[in-house]
Scaffold this active site. Structure first.
Site, PDB file in Angstrom:
ATOM      1  N   GLY A  32      -9.191   5.407   1.263  1.00 50.37           N
ATOM      2  CA  GLY A  32      -9.981   6.121   2.263  1.00 50.37           C
ATOM      3  C   GLY A  32     -11.435   5.696   2.326  1.00 50.37           C
ATOM      4  O   GLY A  32     -12.331   6.535   2.444  1.00 50.37           O
ATOM      5  N   ASP A  39      -8.539   0.613   6.301  1.00 53.39           N
ATOM      6  CA  ASP A  39      -7.580   0.454   7.381  1.00 53.39           C
ATOM      7  C   ASP A  39      -8.176   0.969   8.693  1.00 53.39           C
ATOM      8  O   ASP A  39      -8.253   0.255   9.690  1.00 53.39           O
ATOM      9  CB  ASP A  39      -6.285   1.222   7.040  1.00 53.39           C
ATOM     10  CG  ASP A  39      -5.197   1.012   8.086  1.00 53.39           C
ATOM     11  OD1 ASP A  39      -5.363   0.146   8.970  1.00 53.39           O
ATOM     12  OD2 ASP A  39      -4.172   1.714   8.034  1.00 53.39           O
ATOM     13  N   GLU A  74      -1.576   5.999  -8.638  1.00 52.31           N
ATOM     14  CA  GLU A  74      -2.610   6.950  -8.210  1.00 52.31           C
ATOM     15  C   GLU A  74      -2.469   8.255  -8.959  1.00 52.31           C
ATOM     16  O   GLU A  74      -1.362   8.710  -9.214  1.00 52.31           O
ATOM     17  CB  GLU A  74      -2.477   7.194  -6.700  1.00 52.31           C
ATOM     18  CG  GLU A  74      -3.415   8.268  -6.156  1.00 52.31           C
ATOM     19  CD  GLU A  74      -3.381   8.349  -4.628  1.00 52.31           C
ATOM     20  OE1 GLU A  74      -3.228   7.305  -3.964  1.00 52.31           O
ATOM     21  OE2 GLU A  74      -3.506   9.476  -4.105  1.00 52.31           O
ATOM     22  N   ASP A  84       0.844  -1.195   0.000  1.00 51.72           N
ATOM     23  CA  ASP A  84       0.000   0.000   0.000  1.00 51.72           C
ATOM     24  C   ASP A  84       0.886   1.255   0.000  1.00 51.72           C
ATOM     25  O   ASP A  84       1.811   1.354   0.815  1.00 51.72           O
ATOM     26  CB  ASP A  84      -0.887  -0.052   1.259  1.00 51.72           C
ATOM     27  CG  ASP A  84      -1.963   1.014   1.294  1.00 51.72           C
ATOM     28  OD1 ASP A  84      -2.382   1.477   0.214  1.00 51.72           O
ATOM     29  OD2 ASP A  84      -2.394   1.368   2.413  1.00 51.72           O
ATOM     30  N   HIS A  85       0.614   2.189  -0.890  1.00 50.87           N
ATOM     31  CA  HIS A  85       1.342   3.468  -0.964  1.00 50.87           C
ATOM     32  C   HIS A  85       2.859   3.310  -1.003  1.00 50.87           C
ATOM     33  O   HIS A  85       3.583   3.983  -0.250  1.00 50.87           O
ATOM     34  CB  HIS A  85       0.956   4.385   0.215  1.00 50.87           C
ATOM     35  CG  HIS A  85      -0.449   4.875   0.156  1.00 50.87           C
ATOM     36  ND1 HIS A  85      -0.875   5.875  -0.695  1.00 50.87           N
ATOM     37  CD2 HIS A  85      -1.553   4.477   0.821  1.00 50.87           C
ATOM     38  CE1 HIS A  85      -2.173   6.079  -0.543  1.00 50.87           C
ATOM     39  NE2 HIS A  85      -2.619   5.232   0.373  1.00 50.87           N
TER      40      HIS A  85
HETATM   41  O1  LIG Z   1      -6.816   4.109   1.907  1.00 45.79           O
HETATM   42  C1  LIG Z   1      -6.462   3.454   2.861  1.00 45.79           C
HETATM   43  C2  LIG Z   1      -5.202   2.678   2.816  1.00 45.79           C
HETATM   44  O2  LIG Z   1      -4.491   2.917   1.634  1.00 45.79           O
HETATM   45  C3  LIG Z   1      -7.247   3.357   4.130  1.00 45.79           C
HETATM   46  O3  LIG Z   1      -8.343   4.248   4.192  1.00 45.79           O
HETATM   47  P1  LIG Z   1      -9.148   4.464   5.577  1.00 45.79           P
HETATM   48  O4  LIG Z   1      -8.349   5.422   6.405  1.00 45.79           O
HETATM   49  O5  LIG Z   1     -10.465   5.062   5.181  1.00 45.79           O
HETATM   50  O6  LIG Z   1      -9.313   3.143   6.205  1.00 45.79           O
HETATM   51  O1  LIG Z   2      -3.265   4.840   3.681  1.00 44.98           O
HETATM   52  C1  LIG Z   2      -2.537   4.558   4.636  1.00 44.98           C
HETATM   53  C2  LIG Z   2      -2.868   3.425   5.531  1.00 44.98           C
HETATM   54  O2  LIG Z   2      -3.932   3.766   6.382  1.00 44.98           O
HETATM   55  C3  LIG Z   2      -1.635   2.947   6.262  1.00 44.98           C
HETATM   56  O3  LIG Z   2      -1.236   3.787   7.291  1.00 44.98           O
HETATM   57  P1  LIG Z   2       0.242   3.588   7.989  1.00 44.98           P
HETATM   58  O4  LIG Z   2       1.241   4.157   7.027  1.00 44.98           O
HETATM   59  O5  LIG Z   2       0.139   4.325   9.280  1.00 44.98           O
HETATM   60  O6  LIG Z   2       0.423   2.107   8.161  1.00 44.98           O
HETATM   61 ZN   LIG Z   3      -4.582   4.911   0.888  1.00 46.71          ZN
HETATM   62 ZN   LIG Z   4      -1.734   8.602  -2.298  1.00 43.51          ZN
END
Ligand SMILES: O=C(CO)COP(=O)(O)O
Ligand SMILES: O=C[C@H](O)COP(=O)(O)O
Ligand SMILES: [Zn+2]
Ligand SMILES: [Zn+2]
Length: 313
Positions: A209, A253, A132, A80-81
């Protein structure tokens, strides 16, 4: 079974349903995600942020890979990201089957450049890629169109981006935002923009999100001594609608963070003498499973993995 992101998301896009991409940080979260998917015959994506990679590393990745491999529903392990080429490649080396390169905060050209590099390397190894375009962050309903255009994903730009990068699935900014505070009242989701991008692009779209931040959970959080302000998430109905028009990967998340903390808070408050970790983390796992089950119902992924295989021995 452990599969790539494409294996899960292409059928979702075609079948007009969404698949939850849930963030994990430990064994209990991972179990809640994959065991619930197994029980509901749903495909699922387990994702680790760079923070989760730092926290749990190969140990955590191996827990995900092991549970996923033994599951009979499709499971992908996704970064993720991812913030760089090195980070994405490191994840692939760790066994991830899907990676995100998020260069959305750079210029369009740089975003294209970074994404393309990752796509070339990942595809050479059979791994699918998310990128993205646009800026995440809530939008107020009254904001005029010109202002929305400044940060929500521009449909024409999205088409050019996919053409130039060959990315497999695309995260778009449509009004959702990360965290427990997504706006006041019901957060505005630009459904018309999703429809337009969905018409122009055949690939699966991603909504970041997307936590629902259910009032029941925030109330239990408060009742068990937690402090939280006017927390608001994305309405179930808005996600359901978005999945009909191209959103196939739905990131969650915050809901699992809240659910696990509620489970732990409630047990510690109700049983001050308790110090068996299984009696503390176990209930947290149950609260998370209920949230995941609800989300899979909303997204329409329940049953999409097909019937359970017959056990022969
Ligand atoms: O986009 C997210 C992780 O990449 C998580 O989104 P939330 O904060 O809405 O759970
Ligand atoms: O989009 C981000 C996720 O909610 C992950 O958050 P984190 O970097 O604190 O693990
Ligand atoms: Zn995200
Ligand atoms: Zn982003």
């Amino acid at each position: 079974m452990l599969v790539t992101g494409n294996d899960i998301l292409i059928p979702a896009r075609e079948g007009k349903y969404g698949v939850g991409a849930f963030n994990t940080n430990n064994m209990e979260i991972t179990q809640a995600i994959i065991h619930t998917a197994e029980r509901l015959r749903s495909p699922v994506i387990v994702q680790m942020s760079e923070g989760a990679v730092k926290y749990g590393g190969q140990d955590l990745a191996n827990i995900v890979i092991d549970i996923a491999t033994r599951a009979t529903v499709p499971v992908a392990l996704h970064l993720d990201h991812g913030s760089s080429y090195a980070s994405a490649l490191n994840a692939i080396k760790m066994g991830f089957t899907s990676v995100m390169i998020d260069a959305s905060h750079h210029s369009f050209q740089e975003n294209v450049h970074e994404t393309r590099r990752v796509v070339e390397a990942a595809h050479a190894m059979g791994i699918s890629v998310e990128a993205e375009i646009g800026r995440l962050g809530g939008v107020e309903e009254h904001v005029v169109v010109d202002e929305k255009d400044a940060f929500l994903t521009d449909p024409e730009e999205a088409v050019a981006f996919v053409d130039q990068t060959n990315v497999d699935y695309l995260a778009i900014a449509i009004g959702t935002s990360h965290g427990a505070y997504k706006g006041k009242g019901r957060p505005y989701i630009d459904q018309a923009r999703i429809v337009r991008i969905g018409e122009l692009l055949g690939i699966p779209l991603v909504a970041h999100g997307s936590s629902g931040v259910p009032a029941e959970i925030t109330q239990r959080f408060r009742d068990s001594g937690g402090e939280i302000g006017e927390a608001v998430g994305i309405a179930d109905e808005d996600l359901r609608e978005a999945c009909k028009h191209g959103i196939a990967k739905v990131n969650v998340d915050t809901d699992l963070r809240l659910a696990s903390t509620v489970g732990i808070r409630e047990i510690l408050q109700a049983s001050p003498k308790e110090f068996d970790p299984r009696k503390i983390f176990g209930p947290a796992r149950e609260v998370m499973s209920k949230i995941i089950e609800h989300k899979m119902g909303v997204l329409g992924s329940v049953g999409k993995a097909g019937p359970a295989p017959v056990q022969v021995r």
